[in-house]
Design an enzyme around this catalytic site. Structure first.
Site, PDB file in Angstrom:
ATOM      1  N   LYS A 100      -7.553 -17.609 -33.845  1.00  0.00           N
ATOM      2  CA  LYS A 100      -7.194 -18.296 -32.602  1.00  0.00           C
ATOM      3  C   LYS A 100      -7.496 -17.428 -31.378  1.00  0.00           C
ATOM      4  O   LYS A 100      -8.067 -17.900 -30.401  1.00  0.00           O
ATOM      5  CB  LYS A 100      -5.694 -18.655 -32.575  1.00  0.00           C
ATOM      6  CG  LYS A 100      -5.257 -19.592 -33.677  1.00  0.00           C
ATOM      7  CD  LYS A 100      -3.834 -20.084 -33.447  1.00  0.00           C
ATOM      8  CE  LYS A 100      -2.771 -19.021 -33.632  1.00  0.00           C
ATOM      9  NZ  LYS A 100      -2.590 -18.557 -35.019  1.00  0.00           N
ATOM     10  N   ARG A 121       4.389 -24.345 -32.303  1.00  0.00           N
ATOM     11  CA  ARG A 121       4.481 -23.834 -33.669  1.00  0.00           C
ATOM     12  C   ARG A 121       5.494 -24.604 -34.501  1.00  0.00           C
ATOM     13  O   ARG A 121       5.663 -24.310 -35.677  1.00  0.00           O
ATOM     14  CB  ARG A 121       4.906 -22.368 -33.623  1.00  0.00           C
ATOM     15  CG  ARG A 121       3.753 -21.389 -33.869  1.00  0.00           C
ATOM     16  CD  ARG A 121       4.336 -20.009 -33.765  1.00  0.00           C
ATOM     17  NE  ARG A 121       3.597 -19.000 -34.463  1.00  0.00           N
ATOM     18  CZ  ARG A 121       2.742 -18.175 -33.870  1.00  0.00           C
ATOM     19  NH1 ARG A 121       2.449 -18.289 -32.595  1.00  0.00           N
ATOM     20  NH2 ARG A 121       2.160 -17.220 -34.573  1.00  0.00           N
ATOM     21  N   ARG A 135      -6.666  -6.134 -39.274  1.00  0.00           N
ATOM     22  CA  ARG A 135      -6.287  -6.103 -37.862  1.00  0.00           C
ATOM     23  C   ARG A 135      -5.174  -5.082 -37.635  1.00  0.00           C
ATOM     24  O   ARG A 135      -5.186  -4.338 -36.652  1.00  0.00           O
ATOM     25  CB  ARG A 135      -5.841  -7.494 -37.402  1.00  0.00           C
ATOM     26  CG  ARG A 135      -5.573  -7.557 -35.905  1.00  0.00           C
ATOM     27  CD  ARG A 135      -5.302  -8.965 -35.430  1.00  0.00           C
ATOM     28  NE  ARG A 135      -3.988  -9.441 -35.838  1.00  0.00           N
ATOM     29  CZ  ARG A 135      -3.538 -10.666 -35.596  1.00  0.00           C
ATOM     30  NH1 ARG A 135      -4.294 -11.548 -34.977  1.00  0.00           N
ATOM     31  NH2 ARG A 135      -2.333 -11.028 -35.975  1.00  0.00           N
ATOM     32  N   ARG A 191      -0.977  -3.292 -34.649  1.00  0.00           N
ATOM     33  CA  ARG A 191       0.010  -4.334 -34.342  1.00  0.00           C
ATOM     34  C   ARG A 191       1.130  -4.318 -35.374  1.00  0.00           C
ATOM     35  O   ARG A 191       0.887  -4.410 -36.578  1.00  0.00           O
ATOM     36  CB  ARG A 191      -0.697  -5.692 -34.295  1.00  0.00           C
ATOM     37  CG  ARG A 191       0.181  -6.765 -33.694  1.00  0.00           C
ATOM     38  CD  ARG A 191      -0.578  -8.040 -33.480  1.00  0.00           C
ATOM     39  NE  ARG A 191       0.242  -9.149 -33.896  1.00  0.00           N
ATOM     40  CZ  ARG A 191      -0.033 -10.414 -33.710  1.00  0.00           C
ATOM     41  NH1 ARG A 191      -1.146 -10.744 -33.090  1.00  0.00           N
ATOM     42  NH2 ARG A 191       0.775 -11.359 -34.119  1.00  0.00           N
ATOM     43  N   ARG A 216       5.244 -14.322 -42.521  1.00  0.00           N
ATOM     44  CA  ARG A 216       4.662 -15.152 -41.449  1.00  0.00           C
ATOM     45  C   ARG A 216       3.876 -16.319 -42.040  1.00  0.00           C
ATOM     46  O   ARG A 216       3.878 -17.410 -41.479  1.00  0.00           O
ATOM     47  CB  ARG A 216       3.765 -14.294 -40.550  1.00  0.00           C
ATOM     48  CG  ARG A 216       4.574 -13.449 -39.565  1.00  0.00           C
ATOM     49  CD  ARG A 216       3.815 -12.233 -39.110  1.00  0.00           C
ATOM     50  NE  ARG A 216       2.689 -12.537 -38.276  1.00  0.00           N
ATOM     51  CZ  ARG A 216       1.605 -11.746 -38.166  1.00  0.00           C
ATOM     52  NH1 ARG A 216       1.542 -10.622 -38.853  1.00  0.00           N
ATOM     53  NH2 ARG A 216       0.621 -12.082 -37.392  1.00  0.00           N
TER      54      ARG A 216
HETATM   55  P1  AMP Z   1       1.021 -14.649 -32.499  1.00  0.00           P
HETATM   56  O1  AMP Z   1       0.474 -13.569 -31.624  1.00  0.00           O
HETATM   57  O2  AMP Z   1       0.689 -16.027 -31.977  1.00  0.00           O
HETATM   58  O3  AMP Z   1       0.638 -14.482 -33.942  1.00  0.00           O
HETATM   59  O4  AMP Z   1       2.616 -14.538 -32.440  1.00  0.00           O
HETATM   60  C1  AMP Z   1       3.292 -13.371 -32.882  1.00  0.00           C
HETATM   61  C2  AMP Z   1       4.760 -13.694 -33.093  1.00  0.00           C
HETATM   62  O5  AMP Z   1       5.346 -14.129 -31.871  1.00  0.00           O
HETATM   63  C3  AMP Z   1       5.066 -14.798 -34.092  1.00  0.00           C
HETATM   64  O6  AMP Z   1       5.087 -14.335 -35.422  1.00  0.00           O
HETATM   65  C4  AMP Z   1       6.437 -15.277 -33.616  1.00  0.00           C
HETATM   66  O7  AMP Z   1       7.452 -14.370 -34.018  1.00  0.00           O
HETATM   67  C5  AMP Z   1       6.307 -15.154 -32.097  1.00  0.00           C
HETATM   68  N1  AMP Z   1       5.816 -16.418 -31.482  1.00  0.00           N
HETATM   69  C6  AMP Z   1       4.634 -16.582 -30.819  1.00  0.00           C
HETATM   70  N2  AMP Z   1       4.489 -17.850 -30.393  1.00  0.00           N
HETATM   71  C7  AMP Z   1       5.608 -18.505 -30.812  1.00  0.00           C
HETATM   72  C8  AMP Z   1       6.051 -19.848 -30.718  1.00  0.00           C
HETATM   73  N3  AMP Z   1       5.312 -20.801 -30.120  1.00  0.00           N
HETATM   74  N4  AMP Z   1       7.261 -20.164 -31.268  1.00  0.00           N
HETATM   75  C9  AMP Z   1       8.018 -19.231 -31.875  1.00  0.00           C
HETATM   76  N5  AMP Z   1       7.659 -17.961 -32.015  1.00  0.00           N
HETATM   77  C10 AMP Z   1       6.449 -17.574 -31.496  1.00  0.00           C
END
Ligand code: AMP
Length: 190
Positions: free
Chosen positions: A14, A90, A129, A135, A146
């Protein structure tokens, strides 16, 4: 103003594809994960709360995410721009609320790009990654959780967006260039 959701599991590409879309079409990029990581890095109150969920691979509660998103959409930086939503929505609740929040701002979701990648490849990409970027949530235990969270809470959105005709499936196992070309075609069709 176009509003695109880029959808898929952690590690599906993404972020990478969002960067391409910013370069090609000038989208404003809303990555909720990046917003939260920025808060964690700055040590804000929100960052402290977010960290307790992110470090366990859990989702931040919907109410909090919806507040963050509404505030972002009202910021001057977004005014009049096409948006790419990366990592949001999400949950089905977030998707339903996104419709309402956008409608209130004379916007709508125009298309949902679903990057489909098998779990084994996702795990491999996320571990790499983690090594490259450091990260914190890209470690095997958190990655596994996740993916579970994705399948239980986020994947049902695929049906939500298929039922309303917005979901466009794309094979996310292809090369970055091939995927970017296919996404560009979908966006030009809107
Ligand atoms: P990402 O960078 O999109 O993979 O997001 C990393 C983490 O941020 C996720 O594993 C969630 O803990 C949190 N997070 C990001 N976007 C959301 C969302 N829309 N709803 C809930 N948690 C989120």
């Amino acid at each position: 103003m176009k509003n695109i959701v880029i959808f898929g599991a952690p590690g599906c590409g993404k972020g990478t594809q969002s960067e391409r879309l910013i370069d090609k079409f000038g989208f404003y990029h809303i990555s909720t994960g990046e917003v939260l990581r920025d808060h964690i890095a700055r040590g804000t109150e929100l960052g402290k709360i977010a960290d307790t969920y992110i470090s366990k691979g859990q989702l931040i509660p919907d109410e909090l995410m919806l507040d963050i998103l509404s505030n972002l959409l009202d910021s001057e930086a977004v005014a009049g721009k096409s948006i790419i939503f990366d990592g949001f929505p999400r949950t089905v609740r977030q998707a339903e609320e996104l419709e309402r929040i956008l409608r209130e701002r004379d916007r709508q979701v125009d298309t949902v790009i679903g990057l489909e990648v098998a779990d084994e490849m996702l795990v491999e990409r996320l571990i790499n990654r983690g090594k490259e970027t450091g990260r914190a949530d890209d470690n095997l235990d958190t990655i596994k959780h996740r993916l579970e969270v994705y399948h239980n809470q986020t994947q049902p959105l695929q049906e939500f967006y298929t039922n309303n005709g917005l979901y466009k499936a794309i094979d996310g196992s292809k090369t970055v260039d091939a995927i970017a070309d296919q996404i560009a075609l979908e966006i030009e069709r809107i």
